[in-house]
Scaffold this motif. Structure first.
Motif: not given
Length: 217
Positions: A194-200, A209-216
């Motif tokens: 998961r690649t997620a973007v955070y703000q304080v 928001h976030h973007r998911d990719l399959p992981y093995t």
């Protein structure tokens, strides 16, 4: 800063100065230190040990190494998965009341809080007496070169962080890559990168928001 004023001379012929040679700038038009400001511009050399931030402020940026002995929890910030009370790391660790907190190597430097000083975002792992290993994020505000915990977020159980990067401009955001799983997957495996973007938004770090990719593995 010395300033140079530019005026008009009345020569008595309708306001036009014909054939007059403009006077050369005198030594008084030079700012202390020899900088000529007669053209209305100021030149300054940046300090070699300071980072110039947007908005004209100068402050020494935090470093990831400083976090190893930084305060982690105080009266204004309570970690989502942490115990009560004040917590300060020592060589990247804190242990007490059956809880172990370890600073992770992933770290990003940049402005997250909106002041002219580069902050730090780091990852932690909180291990309790059971099988849980709870990962989280912490933003440390740059307080005159000292890291002060300002905001935090939980990533969940057994969700190791891969990388952290901070984008100060045009938005103050942290991009965090970590491993997780789907709702129906067993807790012992990770199946999503998961690649997620955070703000304080103190005292929390809010996921935008976030973007998911399959992981093995």
């Amino acid at each position: 800063m010395a300033s140079a004023a530019v005026g008009c001379q009345d020569t008595g012929d309708g306001g036009k100065d014909s054939g007059a040679t403009p006077p050369k700038p005198s030594a008084s038009s030079k700012a202390p230190g020899g900088s000529d400001t007669s053209d209305g511009k100021e030149s300054a050399k940046p300090s070699p040990d300071a980072s110039k931030e947007p908005g004209g402020g100068s402050a020494r940026a935090l470093t990831c190494d400083q976090l190893r002995n930084a305060q982690l929890q105080n009266s204004t910030l309570r970690l989502p998965d942490g115990p009560a009370g004040t917590i300060a790391l020592r060589d990247g660790r804190w242990e007490g009341d059956g809880v172990l907190i370890e600073l992770q190597p992933q770290c990003g430097i940049g402005d997250m809080t909106g002041d002219p000083a580069a902050d730090a975002v780091g990852a932690i792992k909180v291990t309790t007496g059971g099988t849980g290993k709870f990962y989280g994020l912490v933003t440390w505000r740059n307080d005159a070169g000292t890291p002060v915990p300002a905001a935090a977020a939980s990533l969940g159980d057994r969700t190791p962080v891969v990388s952290i990067s901070v984008s100060s401009t045009p938005r103050r955001q942290a991009t965090v890559v970590y491993l997780t799983r789907g709702d129906s997957d067993p807790a012992a495996v990770v199946t999503i990168k998961r690649t997620a973007v955070y703000q304080v938004t103190e005292p929390t770090m809010v996921e935008l928001h976030h973007r998911d990719l399959p992981y093995t593995s």
